[in-house]
Design a protein around this motif. Structure first.
Motif, PDB file in Angstrom:
ATOM      1  N   UNK A   1       0.819  -1.223   0.000  1.00  0.00           N
ATOM      2  CA  UNK A   1       0.000   0.000   0.000  1.00  0.00           C
ATOM      3  C   UNK A   1       0.848   1.266   0.000  1.00  0.00           C
ATOM      4  N   UNK A   2       2.147   1.118   0.128  1.00  0.00           N
ATOM      5  CA  UNK A   2       3.023   2.295   0.029  1.00  0.00           C
ATOM      6  C   UNK A   2       3.565   2.469  -1.391  1.00  0.00           C
ATOM      7  N   UNK A   3       3.270   1.492  -2.265  1.00  0.00           N
ATOM      8  CA  UNK A   3       3.743   1.608  -3.653  1.00  0.00           C
ATOM      9  C   UNK A   3       2.874   2.606  -4.416  1.00  0.00           C
ATOM     10  N   UNK A   4       3.352   3.046  -5.593  1.00  0.00           N
ATOM     11  CA  UNK A   4       2.521   3.896  -6.449  1.00  0.00           C
ATOM     12  C   UNK A   4       1.285   3.114  -6.895  1.00  0.00           C
ATOM     13  N   UNK A   5       1.518   1.857  -7.314  1.00  0.00           N
ATOM     14  CA  UNK A   5       0.400   0.991  -7.699  1.00  0.00           C
ATOM     15  C   UNK A   5       0.090   0.081  -6.523  1.00  0.00           C
ATOM     16  N   UNK A   6      -1.051   0.360  -5.832  1.00  0.00           N
ATOM     17  CA  UNK A   6      -1.305  -0.205  -4.504  1.00  0.00           C
ATOM     18  C   UNK A   6      -2.135  -1.478  -4.521  1.00  0.00           C
ATOM     19  N   UNK A   7      -2.299  -2.099  -5.690  1.00  0.00           N
ATOM     20  CA  UNK A   7      -3.260  -3.193  -5.801  1.00  0.00           C
ATOM     21  C   UNK A   7      -2.590  -4.507  -6.183  1.00  0.00           C
ATOM     22  N   UNK A   8      -3.109  -5.636  -5.639  1.00  0.00           N
ATOM     23  CA  UNK A   8      -2.671  -6.953  -6.114  1.00  0.00           C
ATOM     24  C   UNK A   8      -3.920  -7.758  -6.485  1.00  0.00           C
ATOM     25  N   UNK A   9      -3.781  -8.733  -7.392  1.00  0.00           N
ATOM     26  CA  UNK A   9      -4.987  -9.398  -7.919  1.00  0.00           C
ATOM     27  C   UNK A   9      -5.487 -10.589  -7.109  1.00  0.00           C
TER      28      UNK A   9
ATOM     29  N   UNK B 275      -1.904   8.198  13.913  1.00  0.00           N
ATOM     30  CA  UNK B 275      -2.200   8.212  12.475  1.00  0.00           C
ATOM     31  C   UNK B 275      -1.647   6.945  11.806  1.00  0.00           C
ATOM     32  N   UNK B 276      -0.491   6.492  12.275  1.00  0.00           N
ATOM     33  CA  UNK B 276       0.091   5.262  11.716  1.00  0.00           C
ATOM     34  C   UNK B 276      -0.798   4.048  12.018  1.00  0.00           C
ATOM     35  N   UNK B 277      -1.486   4.083  13.162  1.00  0.00           N
ATOM     36  CA  UNK B 277      -2.432   3.005  13.486  1.00  0.00           C
ATOM     37  C   UNK B 277      -3.478   2.867  12.373  1.00  0.00           C
ATOM     38  N   UNK B 278      -3.902   4.003  11.832  1.00  0.00           N
ATOM     39  CA  UNK B 278      -4.936   3.968  10.784  1.00  0.00           C
ATOM     40  C   UNK B 278      -4.385   3.293   9.522  1.00  0.00           C
ATOM     41  N   UNK B 279      -3.180   3.674   9.117  1.00  0.00           N
ATOM     42  CA  UNK B 279      -2.548   3.042   7.952  1.00  0.00           C
ATOM     43  C   UNK B 279      -2.376   1.543   8.210  1.00  0.00           C
ATOM     44  N   UNK B 280      -1.929   1.216   9.410  1.00  0.00           N
ATOM     45  CA  UNK B 280      -1.714  -0.196   9.753  1.00  0.00           C
ATOM     46  C   UNK B 280      -3.021  -0.986   9.741  1.00  0.00           C
ATOM     47  N   UNK B 281      -4.131  -0.295  10.016  1.00  0.00           N
ATOM     48  CA  UNK B 281      -5.440  -0.959   9.972  1.00  0.00           C
ATOM     49  C   UNK B 281      -5.717  -1.536   8.600  1.00  0.00           C
ATOM     50  N   UNK B 282      -5.358  -0.803   7.563  1.00  0.00           N
ATOM     51  CA  UNK B 282      -5.582  -1.302   6.195  1.00  0.00           C
ATOM     52  C   UNK B 282      -4.684  -2.521   5.952  1.00  0.00           C
TER      53      UNK B 282
END
Ligand code: CP
Length: 319
Positions: free
Chosen positions: A37-45, A290-297
């Motif tokens: 999720x830190x990459x430019x393209x944040x998706x995997x299939x 705020x990092x907790x929120x990112x970690x939630x994802x």
């Protein structure tokens, strides 16, 4: 990455049914997801073709959006159900609601409800994996997982860390799940609240230390977590007024002096700034709120991946 454990089709109602090594695998997988999720393209299939439904019968900002984003990052289709605006308002039962959604081909349910045990009922009616996104005052296991992951990421372990949790311990599902998870992972947990907001026999039931004095509770703490003061409780006369609560239990810079120099400050959100936590602490260099929120994802991606996507294998996650 740890052994290839099989999470396939599992429910998550509370952390008591997950082992230390399973929680470790969730952390390791979340670490990989966080890189994605830190990459430019944040998706995997990985979950392409799978359909995930979020069933929320109670308000939410973080948990709902975080789960939906997690599912989308893994390429699943997401159906977002709220009781408001649905046929529940016309009297449709939980059972019929689940039968209806199931008939449309849902693969996994994420459930929030003010009644404990509803996630188990959704599993009974759907026979699909169910993740508890908060059931009444009972449990909020994905919040606890993301809280623990946030500490683990910073400190490399929870073992031997002194964690102090302050606030409405009596009504908090977040604290209940965290007590189960953190104790399991080897942390020493102290809970702190006014007597009226402390459950009976907390030391016996959760093997946690219980303190009513804030200064004593935070002494030597590696981590301090403030909980939301549930404003509706004020009407129940459990504490005199918010100002009094803030004075005795609010987290200020003055209080932090008693904790370790590198103490981590956490809050599951939503915050009442100026009540349980002052902005000078919420926005300080110690805060990882705020990092907790990112970690939630990342943590929720890990769970969806492990439960619906197959094996706990790092190369699967990154491809
Ligand atoms: N922490 C938490 O559960 O927040 P929401 O109520 O916004 O989902």
């Amino acid at each position: 990455m740890s052994d290839r454990l099989d999470f396939s089709g599992r429910n998550l109602y509370e952390l008591d049914s997950y082992s230390v090594s399973e929680i470790g695998t969730i952390f390791e997988t979340a670490k990989v997801m966080k890189q994605i999720i830190k990459r430019d393209y944040k998706k995997i299939p990985t979950l392409r073709g799978k359909t995930i439904a979020t069933l929320f019968f109670e308000e939410s900002t973080r948990t709902r959006i975080s789960f939906e984003l997690a599912a989308k990052r893994l390429s699943a289709d997401v159906i977002s159900f709220s009781s408001s605006g649905s046929s529940v308002k016309k009297g449709e039962s939980l059972q019929d609601t689940v039968y209806t959604l199931n008939a449309m081909g849902i693969d996994l349910y994420i459930v929030r409800h003010n009644c404990p045990g509803v996630p188990q009922l959704v599993h009974k009616y759907s026979q699909k994996p169910v993740l508890n996104a908060g059931d009444g005052t009972h449990a909020h296991p994905t919040q606890a997982l993301l809280d623990m992951f946030s500490i683990w990421e910073k400190r490399g372990t929870l073992k031997g860390l002194k964690v102090t949790i302050i606030g409405d311990i009596l009504h908090s599902r977040v604290v209940r799940s965290n007590l189960i998870g953190m104790k399991k992972m080897g942390a020493e947990v102290t809970v702190c609240a006014p007597r009226t907001l402390m459950p009976p026999k907390v030391e016996e039931v959760y093997v946690a230390k219980c303190e009513y004095d804030l200064q004593k509770a935070v002494e030597g703490a590696d981590v301090i977590m403030a909980l939301r003061m549930q404003l509706e409780r004020q009407a129940e006369g459990l504490f005199p007024c918010l100002g009094e609560y803030a004075k005795r239990y609010g987290l200020s810079k003055e209080v932090l002096k008693y904790a370790k120099d590198d103490v981590l400050i956490m809050h599951p959100g939503p915050m009442n700034r100026g009540v349980e936590i002052l902005p000078e602490v919420a926005d300080s260099e110690h805060s990882i709120i705020i990092e907790q929120v990112t970690n939630g994802v990342a943590v929720r991606m890990a769970l969806l991946f492990l439960i619906l996507g197959g094996k706990s294998n790092k190369s699967n996650a990154t491809s």
